[in-house]
Design a protein around this motif. Structure first.
Motif, PDB file in Angstrom:
ATOM      1  N   PRO A   1      -3.837   5.151  -3.983  1.00  0.00           N
ATOM      2  CA  PRO A   1      -5.159   4.698  -3.510  1.00  0.00           C
ATOM      3  C   PRO A   1      -6.308   4.932  -4.518  1.00  0.00           C
ATOM      4  CG  PRO A   1      -4.198   6.609  -2.805  1.00  0.00           C
ATOM      5  CD  PRO A   1      -3.390   6.291  -3.662  1.00  0.00           C
TER       6      PRO A   1
ATOM      7  N   THR B   1      -4.158   4.427   4.008  1.00  0.00           N
ATOM      8  CA  THR B   1      -4.893   3.913   2.749  1.00  0.00           C
ATOM      9  C   THR B   1      -6.151   2.983   3.526  1.00  0.00           C
ATOM     10  OG1 THR B   1      -4.056   1.927   1.887  1.00  0.00           O
ATOM     11  CG2 THR B   1      -3.361   4.257   1.021  1.00  0.00           C
TER      12      THR B   1
ATOM     13  N   GLU C   1       0.690  -1.153  -0.059  1.00  0.00           N
ATOM     14  CA  GLU C   1       0.133  -0.074   0.089  1.00  0.00           C
ATOM     15  C   GLU C   1       0.839   1.332   0.157  1.00  0.00           C
ATOM     16  OE1 GLU C   1      -3.581   0.720  -0.008  1.00  0.00           O
ATOM     17  OE2 GLU C   1      -3.742  -1.270  -0.745  1.00  0.00           O
TER      18      GLU C   1
ATOM     19  N   TYR D   1      -6.245   9.628   0.178  1.00  0.00           N
ATOM     20  CA  TYR D   1      -5.488   8.962   1.374  1.00  0.00           C
ATOM     21  C   TYR D   1      -6.719   9.310   2.513  1.00  0.00           C
ATOM     22  CZ  TYR D   1      -1.311   8.481  -1.340  1.00  0.00           C
ATOM     23  OH  TYR D   1      -0.372   8.234  -2.268  1.00  0.00           O
TER      24      TYR D   1
END
Length: 283
Positions: free
Chosen positions: A240, A253, A235, A246
């Motif tokens: 994202p 995330t 991640e 975010y």
């Protein structure tokens, strides 16, 4: 944040058609094939494990290998229904609550692994209870083979040019067709390696080398922990979802938030399996 410089060595995205072949309106996609390969491999590998009684507690497999033939349908339904509902609830709820008719349209993309594992877990519990199989051992026999399917599906994500990574100037960055003008991390391939093939090797060592199937629940716990840790690591390199962004700063995330409980739950399962007598896993 400063924008990385464009590297001369950034890679062009390979020209691979997401559709393997089509016959009239019927199209076979790499993504769908990935799920099929994953389910069939877990079925085949699980049967191999069940045929080797020496791997299990008291040198006795917890179920007949033929029982997995019936579970394939249960697993497919759990993966698809759970994965789709997980995506709807965790990643794009506002859109689907306004467009409920789009919820069943899995062919348009949108599946959540966290939802898929929850759906499969429910399917395993119901199946095990209906066949009087030890639930923890049912978890183990399925979890041991799942990483291969995860790896193949992540490769399909790469072919589809989706779920790509953050902007980067590393030499192996790719220009994704729909990822803008800047090169990005091929985070799908990172996931394929960590969540897929590396995790499968680790579980295989635990199964065949350390005989951890004799401790019901240990392999399932190792899988859940391994996936959670791998996902959290990736991640940091993965872009994202656009509709979420975010959740805090420039790093937290939804994938991270959903993975932390998996790590804790997996660790608990391993500790429980290590200290519990095998008989404790009876249904």
């Amino acid at each position: 944040m400063s924008t990385p410089l464009l590297p001369f060595s950034a890679l062009a995205f390979p020209d691979i058609d997401p559709v393997i072949f089509s016959v009239g309106p019927l199209a076979i996609h790499w993504y769908g094939l990935g799920y099929i390969i994953g389910i069939l491999f877990a079925w085949w590998y699980g049967k191999k494990l069940l045929q080797n009684h020496r791997l299990w507690a008291h040198n006795q497999a917890p179920m007949q290998p033929i029982m997995l033939d019936d579970f394939v349908v249960w697993a497919a339904l759990g993966v698809v229904i759970g994965g789709r509902l997980g995506y709807v609830l965790f990643y794009n709820f506002s859109f689907y609550i306004s467009n409920p008719i789009a919820i069943p349209a899995v062919w348009d993309g949108g599946m959540s692994f966290h939802g898929g594992i929850l759906g499969t877990t429910i399917a395993m519990i119901l199946f095990a209870r209906s066949r009087k199989i030890a639930v923890w051992s049912m978890f183990d026999v399925i979890a041991a083979g799942v990483p291969i399917g995860l790896g193949v599906v992540r490769i399909a994500n790469f072919i589809n040019s989706e779920l790509w990574g953050r902007v980067s100037d590393v030499p192996w960055a790719f220009y994704f067709p729909n990822g803008g003008e800047l090169p990005r991390h091929p985070s799908q391939l990172y996931e394929a390696a960590l969540e897929g093939f590396v995790l499968f090797i680790i579980l295989a060592i635990l199964v065949w080398g350390f005989k951890k199937l004799k401790k019901p629940g240990f392999i399932a716990g190792a899988f859940v922990t391994g996936y959670g840790v791998s996902r959290i690591i990736v991640e940091f390199f993965r872009e994202p979802d656009a509709q979420l962004g975010y959740l805090a700063g420039d790093w937290l995330t939804m994938g991270m938030i959903l993975s932390v409980p998996m790590v804790l739950l997996g660790l608990w399962a391993m500790i429980r399996a290590q200290i519990a007598a095998p008989e404790a896993a009876r249904p």
